[in-house]
Design a protein around this motif. Structure first.
Motif, short mmCIF file in Angstrom:
data_model
loop_
_atom_site.label_atom_id
_atom_site.label_comp_id
_atom_site.label_asym_id
_atom_site.label_seq_id
_atom_site.Cartn_x
_atom_site.Cartn_y
_atom_site.Cartn_z
N ALA A 57 -12.60 4.91 54.83
CA ALA A 57 -13.51 4.96 53.69
C ALA A 57 -14.53 6.09 53.80
N GLY A 58 -14.61 6.71 54.97
CA GLY A 58 -15.54 7.81 55.15
C GLY A 58 -16.95 7.39 55.49
N THR A 59 -17.13 6.15 55.99
CA THR A 59 -18.47 5.68 56.32
C THR A 59 -18.79 5.81 57.81
N ARG A 60 -17.78 6.13 58.64
CA ARG A 60 -18.02 6.29 60.08
C ARG A 60 -16.81 6.94 60.72
N GLU A 61 -17.05 7.66 61.82
CA GLU A 61 -15.95 8.16 62.64
C GLU A 61 -15.47 7.04 63.56
N ALA A 62 -14.33 7.24 64.23
CA ALA A 62 -13.75 6.14 64.99
C ALA A 62 -13.19 6.57 66.34
N THR A 63 -13.66 7.68 66.89
CA THR A 63 -13.18 8.11 68.19
C THR A 63 -14.36 8.29 69.16
N VAL A 64 -14.06 8.12 70.44
CA VAL A 64 -15.05 8.25 71.51
C VAL A 64 -14.43 9.09 72.62
N ASP A 65 -15.21 9.96 73.22
CA ASP A 65 -14.75 10.79 74.32
C ASP A 65 -14.42 9.92 75.53
N PRO A 145 -8.90 10.24 42.28
CA PRO A 145 -10.12 9.96 41.51
C PRO A 145 -10.69 8.60 41.90
N LEU A 146 -11.99 8.43 41.75
CA LEU A 146 -12.64 7.20 42.18
C LEU A 146 -12.11 5.98 41.46
N ASP A 147 -11.67 6.15 40.20
CA ASP A 147 -11.20 5.01 39.42
C ASP A 147 -9.71 4.76 39.56
N ALA A 148 -9.02 5.51 40.42
CA ALA A 148 -7.58 5.29 40.60
C ALA A 148 -7.34 3.93 41.23
N PRO A 149 -6.38 3.15 40.73
CA PRO A 149 -6.16 1.80 41.26
C PRO A 149 -5.58 1.84 42.68
N VAL A 150 -6.20 1.07 43.57
CA VAL A 150 -5.76 0.98 44.96
C VAL A 150 -5.36 -0.47 45.24
N THR A 151 -4.20 -0.65 45.89
CA THR A 151 -3.75 -1.99 46.27
C THR A 151 -3.77 -2.11 47.78
N VAL A 152 -4.41 -3.17 48.27
CA VAL A 152 -4.38 -3.48 49.70
C VAL A 152 -3.52 -4.72 49.87
N VAL A 153 -2.51 -4.63 50.73
CA VAL A 153 -1.59 -5.74 50.95
C VAL A 153 -1.93 -6.42 52.27
N GLY A 170 -17.02 2.12 45.51
CA GLY A 170 -16.75 2.32 44.09
C GLY A 170 -15.30 2.37 43.70
N ARG A 171 -14.39 2.05 44.62
CA ARG A 171 -12.97 2.08 44.32
C ARG A 171 -12.54 0.84 43.54
N ALA A 172 -11.50 1.01 42.74
CA ALA A 172 -10.90 -0.11 42.00
C ALA A 172 -9.80 -0.71 42.86
N VAL A 173 -10.05 -1.90 43.41
CA VAL A 173 -9.19 -2.45 44.45
C VAL A 173 -8.60 -3.79 44.04
N THR A 174 -7.29 -3.94 44.31
CA THR A 174 -6.62 -5.23 44.23
C THR A 174 -6.19 -5.62 45.63
N LEU A 175 -6.47 -6.85 46.03
CA LEU A 175 -6.10 -7.36 47.34
C LEU A 175 -5.02 -8.42 47.17
N ALA A 229 -2.08 3.60 42.44
CA ALA A 229 -1.99 5.00 42.82
C ALA A 229 -1.89 5.16 44.33
N LEU A 230 -2.35 4.14 45.06
CA LEU A 230 -2.30 4.15 46.52
C LEU A 230 -2.14 2.72 47.00
N THR A 231 -1.13 2.49 47.84
CA THR A 231 -0.90 1.16 48.41
C THR A 231 -1.11 1.21 49.91
N ILE A 232 -1.98 0.32 50.39
CA ILE A 232 -2.32 0.24 51.81
C ILE A 232 -1.74 -1.05 52.37
N TRP A 233 -0.90 -0.93 53.42
CA TRP A 233 -0.26 -2.12 53.98
C TRP A 233 -1.04 -2.59 55.19
N ALA A 234 -1.63 -3.76 55.08
CA ALA A 234 -2.40 -4.37 56.17
C ALA A 234 -1.90 -5.79 56.40
#
Length: 398
Positions: A57-65, A145-153, A170-175, A229-234
Motif C-alpha cells: 500500500a506504500g505506507t511502510r518499507e518491509a526490509t531490514v539489513d 487509478p485510485l477508483d479502479a476496482p480491486v478484489t482481495v481473495v 482510498g481504494r475501491a475494494v471487494t473482499l 482491475a486487480l485481483t490479489i490472492w491471499a
C-alpha cells in the motif's frame, strides 16, 4: 556479522532460510562457541513479512539489513538451497556451490498459494506472501487509478489487512472471504472488523468463493461476475518443496515431518522450524508469533545433539492474534493456550498499538538474541497428545 569460511573443527550448522524462525535460530546457536553457523537466504535483506501489506500500500518499507540482525561470526550466503544430500551431508545451492554440514536447520518458511485449479488465477492474480511478488503488486497498484476496482481473495488475516490498508488509502475494494470473515476470531471481534470494513466501503462477500480470475473481472462460484482491475490472492499459504525434493517425508502441504523435538523423522541431523515444520504431522499455526520460539527450540535441539543430551520436546502456548485495520485501528483477539479464540478482544487505537508493538517486537527479539544468545523467553504450553508414528522411512505423505 562476518563471512569467512568456518574452520573444520567447528560443528557446522547450515540454517536454510533467513526469516523470523531461521534468523533467531542462527543467533540462538551462538550459545556454544564451537558451532560454525551459515545462513542461506535468497535475499541479502531480511523481509518483515508481517509488513508486506503495508509495503504494497506504500505506507511502510518491509526490509531490514541482516547486518543489524545476525550475531558476530554468522556467515550469510545469499543463494537458494536446491537439494539436501543426507548421504554426503551437503546442501546444494542454485549457484552450483555446496555447503557441508553436521546439522541442518530447515527454516524455509512459507510461500503464496495461488491455486492452479482456479482458471486464470496463476496468470492474472497477484500474491503478497513474499517480497518479490509484493514488489510486483506494489508496482501494479501504482499504475491503477485510485477508483479502479480491486478484489482481495481470502478472509484470513492477510486478506483482511490488505483490504483494510488499501481501503484506507482510498481504494475501491471487494473482499471475497470464501466461507467467512476471520473464522479463527471470536464473534465480537468479527463484528468489529465487519463494521470497520463497512465504514471504509469495503464490500465483504462471505459464503462464496472465486471460481475464475479474468484480466478485468472475477467470477464467483455463486454465478456473479465482478469487475476487478486487480485481483490479489491471499487465500492461504504453501511451503517450498525442498524437503520432498530431497527425499524427506512431508505432510500434504510440503512441511517437513518431524517428531516433537522438531527432528526430521528420516534423519536426526535435520531439524525443522517455523512454518515449514510439521511435528508429529500436527503443525502449529503458521505465524510470526510461533516462529521465534520454534526457532529457539530448533536450535536447542541441535545444541542438545552436539552435547550428547536428549533434546526437549517443543512447548509453546498461544495467547491470541492481532490484525491491523489500516494505520489507526487494530484488533487483538485473546485466546486460550491451545489457540482457540475466546469472546474477548482489544480494538480501536489500543488494538492498533498492540499490533504495532507486536510487529516491532518480532524484529527486536532477533536483535536481542544476537546480543545475548539464549535470552528469548516464551510462554510454555502443556505436552501435546501423542500421535501414531509416521509411515515407513522415505515415504512422502500424499
Amino acid at each position: 556479522m562476518s563471512t569467512p569460511e568456518h574452520p573444520s573443527t567447528l560443528n557446522k550448522v547450515v540454517v536454510i532460510g533467513g526469516g523470523y524462525a531461521g534468523t533467531l535460530a542462527a543467533n540462538h546457536l551462538r550459545m556454544r562457541a564451537d558451532v560454525g553457523i551459515t545462513v542461506v537466504n535468497p535475499r541479502p535483506e531480511f523481509v518483515e513479512r508481517v509488513r508486506l501489506h503495508q509495503f504494497v500500500a506504500g505506507t511502510r518499507e518491509a526490509t531490514v539489513d541482516f547486518g543489524t540482525l545476525l550475531g558476530e561470526g554468522i556467515r550469510l550466503v545469499v543463494d537458494s538451497a536446491t537439494h539436501i544430500d543426507t548421504t554426503t551431508r551437503t546442501v546444494r545451492l542454485a549457484s552450483g556451490r555446496a555447503l557441508d554440514y553436521d546439522y541442518v536447520i530447515y527454516a524455509v518458511g512459507s510461500t503464496g498459494a495461488i491455486p492452479s485449479s482456479v482458471p486464470g488465477a496463476a496468470e492474472f492474480a497477484f500474491d503478497l506472501a513474499e517480497f518479490e511478488p509484493a514488489q510486483r503488486l506494489r508496482a501494479r497498484l501504482a499504475e491503477l487509478p485510485l477508483d479502479a476496482p480491486v478484489t482481495v481473495v481470502g478472509g484470513g488475516l492477510t486478506g483482511i489487512e490488505t483490504a483494510a490498508e488499501l481501503a484506507e488509502r482510498g481504494r475501491a475494494v471487494t473482499l471475497v472471504c470464501g466461507r467467512a470473515l476471520a473464522p479463527s476470531f471470536g464473534a465480537p471481534a468479527r463484528r468489529a472488523m465487519s463494521t470497520w470494513l463497512s465504514r471504509h466501503r469495503v464490500e465483504v462477500v462471505e459464503d462464496d468463493m472465486v471460481r475464475e480470475v479474468r484480466p478485468d473481472a472475477v467470477v464467483l462460484a455463486g454465478g456473479g461476475v465482478r469487475a476487478s482491475a486487480l485481483t490479489i490472492w491471499a487465500g492461504g499459504f504453501g511451503v517450498p518443496r525442498l524437503a520432498a525434493a530431497s527425499g524427506l517425508r512431508t505432510d500434504e502441504l510440503g512441511r517437513l515431518l518431524t517428531d516433537e523435538t522438531l527432528t526430521s523423522v528420516d534423519d536426526d541431523r535435520i531439524v525443522a522450524t517455523g512454518d515449514a515444520a510439521a511435528p508429529s504431522g500436527r503443525p502449529l499455526r503458521m505465524s510470526c508469533y510461533a516462529a521465534g520460539p520454534l526457532g529457539a527450540q530448533a536450535a536447542d535441539t541441535v545444541l542438545s545433539r552436539i552435547a550428547g543430551t536428549e533434546p526437549a520436546v517443543i512447548s509453546l502456548a498461544f495467547s491470541g492474534a492481532c490484525v491491523s485495520l489500516g494505520r489507526r485501528t487494530g484488533i487483538r483477539q485473546l485466546a486460550r493456550k491451545d489457540d482457540t479464540a475466546v469472546n474477548l478482544y482489544v480494538g480501536g487505537r489500543m488494538g492498533a498499538a498492540i499490533k504495532e508493538v507486536t510487529c516491532n517486537f518480532a524484529v527486536k527479539r532477533i536483535r536481542r538474541e544476537a546480543r545475548r544468545p539464549g535470552s528469548l523467553i516464551w510462554v510454555k504450553g502443556g505436552p501435546r497428545p501423542e500421535q501414531p508414528a509416521p509411515g515407513p522411512r522415505g515415504v512422502t505423505t500424499p
